[in-house]
Enzyme design. Structure first.
Site, mmCIF file in Angstrom:
data_model
loop_
_atom_site.group_PDB
_atom_site.id
_atom_site.type_symbol
_atom_site.label_atom_id
_atom_site.label_comp_id
_atom_site.label_asym_id
_atom_site.label_seq_id
_atom_site.Cartn_x
_atom_site.Cartn_y
_atom_site.Cartn_z
ATOM 1 N N SER A 47 0.828 -1.209 0.000
ATOM 2 C CA SER A 47 0.000 0.000 0.000
ATOM 3 C C SER A 47 0.859 1.254 0.000
ATOM 4 O O SER A 47 0.463 2.281 -0.548
ATOM 5 C CB SER A 47 -0.966 0.000 1.186
ATOM 6 O OG SER A 47 -0.287 -0.165 2.403
ATOM 7 N N GLU A 48 2.046 1.196 0.644
ATOM 8 C CA GLU A 48 2.986 2.312 0.561
ATOM 9 C C GLU A 48 4.436 1.859 0.551
ATOM 10 O O GLU A 48 4.780 0.838 1.169
ATOM 11 C CB GLU A 48 2.820 3.291 1.737
ATOM 12 C CG GLU A 48 1.913 4.465 1.450
ATOM 13 C CD GLU A 48 0.492 4.140 1.847
ATOM 14 O OE1 GLU A 48 -0.420 4.873 1.410
ATOM 15 O OE2 GLU A 48 0.290 3.168 2.578
ATOM 16 N N THR A 49 5.230 2.638 -0.162
ATOM 17 C CA THR A 49 6.681 2.536 -0.106
ATOM 18 C C THR A 49 7.211 3.902 0.315
ATOM 19 O O THR A 49 6.796 4.929 -0.224
ATOM 20 C CB THR A 49 7.269 2.148 -1.477
ATOM 21 O OG1 THR A 49 6.810 0.834 -1.818
ATOM 22 C CG2 THR A 49 8.793 2.155 -1.448
#
Length: 269
Positions: A47-49
């Protein structure tokens, strides 16, 4: 160019729980272009980096990318990044400067990491019947909108209803909307927690964010007012589950939890 990278499960003390984030350590904020950051985020698929680069002693620039776009603030990727830096031997408090202009103070407290996030406001709103049908929600207690995160907050009557939600993501993705996502919440029926929530954002990220912390900037004050409490325990009842303690302090919410490093390696660009 070689980039140190990590995969970290945030808002948990157990591997394969919480919310996985990728963390990439850069020599400079200019080491990668936005296009390269987005491609790396797509490759990881989380969902996030987070992309972290040093600015000064214990001060870092941080950017967050979902597989679809840059995100102004992400709680679990901030926690994951702090976990990596502390595990690498950083001592003392950490300051993150976000690309959107926020300053986040991070403190290591025993086995937990505490993050100070700015509070944000809610305004009374409505939500389309199409989105409610896609989320499989039939009744809504209240509905609000948060401008900073571009998220609609929906309260339902019971946490059991929340845990049973099984959205039709195909239907949701077919709906044209400008919002990033919908946060669904309810008072917890479990004694150990004050409130529970889930976050769905197929329009801007993945279908469901397993555990999200940034929403506490408006969710924590929402429940603080309803429950008359300044310190609360929050539980995200996704498949992976995750939990955190939240405390209201003036214009900040202090989010405390932990994370587990799953892997570390190297990206070659």
């Amino acid at each position: 160019m070689k980039i140190q990278s990590f995969i970290v499960d945030a808002f948990t003390t157990r591997l394969f729980k919480g919310n996985p984030a990728a963390v990439c350590l850069l020599d400079s904020a200019l080491s990668l272009s936005e296009t390269q950051m987005l491609l790396i985020a797509k490759e990881f698929g989380f969902s996030e980096t987070a992309f972290v680069s040093p600015l000064a002693a214990n001060t870092y620039h941080i950017r967050y990318f979902s597989p679809k776009m840059e995100i102004p603030l992400c709680g679990h990727a901030t926690l994951a990044s702090a976990k990596v830096l502390f595990e690498m031997g950083i001592t003392g408090n950490i300051t993150f400067k976000t690309h959107s202009g926020l300053t986040l103070e991070i403190i290591k407290k025993a086995e937990e990491i505490a993050m100070s996030f700015p509070l944000s406001t809610l305004e009374v709103s409505s939500i389309s019947k199409e989105i409610l049908q896609g989320l499989m929600i039939s009744e809504v207690e209240s509905c609000f909108y948060n401008q900073e995160h571009n998220i609609i907050l929906v309260e339902v009557a019971a946490s059991k209803m929340l845990s049973l939600l099984s959205p039709d993501y195909g239907k949701l993705k077919s709906i044209k909307t400008d919002i990033n996502g919908v946060l669904v919440t309810a008072r917890s029926s479990v004694e150990a927690y004050d409130y529970e929530y889930r976050y769905f954002w197929p329009w801007a990220g993945t279908n469901e964010d397993p555990v999200t912390g940034a929403v506490q900037s408006f969710l924590a004050p929402y429940w603080s007012k309803k429950l008359g409490k300044e310190v609360m325990k929050a539980f995200q009842c996704s498949d992976r589950t995750g939990e955190m303690t939240v405390a209201i302090a003036k214009d900040q919410v202090i989010i405390s939890s932990d994370a587990v490093i799953f892997s570390k390696g190297e990206i070659t660009i």
